[in-house]
Design an enzyme around this catalytic site. Structure first.
Site, PDB file in Angstrom:
ATOM      1  N   SER A   1     104.824  37.540  68.046  1.00  0.00           N
ATOM      2  CA  SER A   1     104.578  38.290  66.819  1.00  0.00           C
ATOM      3  C   SER A   1     105.037  39.737  67.002  1.00  0.00           C
ATOM      4  O   SER A   1     106.195  39.971  67.331  1.00  0.00           O
ATOM      5  CB  SER A   1     103.097  38.172  66.436  1.00  0.00           C
ATOM      6  OG  SER A   1     102.859  38.591  65.119  1.00  0.00           O
TER       7      SER A   1
ATOM      8  N   ASP B   1     106.624  30.087  58.674  1.00  0.00           N
ATOM      9  CA  ASP B   1     105.965  31.246  59.278  1.00  0.00           C
ATOM     10  C   ASP B   1     106.401  32.497  58.519  1.00  0.00           C
ATOM     11  O   ASP B   1     107.530  32.955  58.647  1.00  0.00           O
ATOM     12  CB  ASP B   1     106.328  31.354  60.757  1.00  0.00           C
ATOM     13  CG  ASP B   1     105.594  32.485  61.469  1.00  0.00           C
ATOM     14  OD1 ASP B   1     105.020  33.352  60.783  1.00  0.00           O
ATOM     15  OD2 ASP B   1     105.603  32.508  62.714  1.00  0.00           O
TER      16      ASP B   1
ATOM     17  N   HIS C   1     102.112  30.357  62.005  1.00  0.00           N
ATOM     18  CA  HIS C   1     102.152  31.493  62.933  1.00  0.00           C
ATOM     19  C   HIS C   1     101.102  31.389  64.030  1.00  0.00           C
ATOM     20  O   HIS C   1     101.162  32.135  65.009  1.00  0.00           O
ATOM     21  CB  HIS C   1     101.958  32.804  62.166  1.00  0.00           C
ATOM     22  CG  HIS C   1     102.305  34.024  62.956  1.00  0.00           C
ATOM     23  ND1 HIS C   1     103.588  34.281  63.423  1.00  0.00           N
ATOM     24  CD2 HIS C   1     101.538  35.067  63.394  1.00  0.00           C
ATOM     25  CE1 HIS C   1     103.598  35.416  64.089  1.00  0.00           C
ATOM     26  NE2 HIS C   1     102.364  35.910  64.099  1.00  0.00           N
TER      27      HIS C   1
END
EC number: 3.1.1.74
Length: 248
Positions: A164, A216, A229
């Protein structure tokens, strides 16, 4: 095996005030299977809200899961035969988080039974503001950490990893290093990359693995935490298999 059915009931995507998460089953257990881990997270993780709205719960939920399964969210190992520098995601606890990093490290150790794997978390804030502003300074700091490892451990096989916002940090670190320095990195693995589609600067693309799940929103440049995610632990073995020949 995908575990999407475990989260079906949580896909309403409605913003609400989250209570502090509590798992129904709180007896500490050994390292879980992927399905066990995701099943427990399904009880407590925010899905369908923005990073800003869900930040506190993300950290709290990972702390609960780490305690339940005795998963370390902080790693400051000495260099090994292989050394992983890993940047965690937004609001993840410790310096490597719980959702992705520990799974990748575990898979890498399994894939490399005859090598010592050292893991170092990247000590950056992983704040919402950092995510929204592109995490520039953490990238500069990680670049310095990379140079330090290369200098102090010249014989280690260095792997860069990020999840991320941590993937942003890796991108920014590479942009702050020249090609000669990046050539000393053996592999780069990025999960849920907000900069999906951008090359890692000054580096051989054949040594980069970017894992982005369909749907995502973070990989699409958004800021919504959707189911895809949160499930990159499923890709830990694939990532380790990618890295193995590059460090052997």
């Amino acid at each position: 095996m995908r575990s999407l059915s475990l989260f079906t009931a949580l896909l309403a995507g409605q913003a609400f005030a989250y209570p502090k998460p509590v798992l129904q089953s709180s007896t500490r257990r050994d390292w879980p299977t992927i399905n066990e881990f995701l099943t427990e997270l399904a009880e407590i993780m925010p899905i369908g809200d923005t990073v800003s709205a869900a930040c506190d719960l993300i950290g709290d939920a990972e702390d609960v899961a780490a305690d339940l399964f005795d998963i370390s969210n902080t790693e400051n190992d000495a260099c090994g035969d292989v050394t992983v520098l890993f940047a965690r995601g937004t609001c993840d606890p410790g310096n490597v988080g719980v959702l992705v990093g520990p799974w990748f490290f575990n898979s890498l150790e399994t894939a490399l039974p005859n090598k010592k794997v050292g893991v170092k978390g990247v000590p950056y804030p992983a704040s919402v503001q950092g995510f929204l502003s592109g995490s520039v300074q953490p990238g500069i700091d990680m670049a310095n950490q990379i140079k330090s490892v290369i200098s102090s451990c010249p014989n280690t096989k260095l792997v860069l990893g990020g999840y991320s916002q941590g993937s942003m940090v890796v991108h920014n670190a590479a942009s702050n290093l020249d090609a000669a320095t990046m050539a000393k990195v053996s592999a780069v693995v990025l999960f849920g990359d907000p900069y999906d589609g951008r090359p890692v600067a000054n580096y051989d693309a054949s040594k980069v693995l970017v894992v982005c799940h369909d749907g995502d929103n973070i990989c699409q440049g958004g800021d919504f935490i959707l189911l895809p995610h949160l499930t990159y632990a499923e890709d830990a073995d694939t990532a380790a298999a990618f890295v193995k020949p590059l460090v052997s």
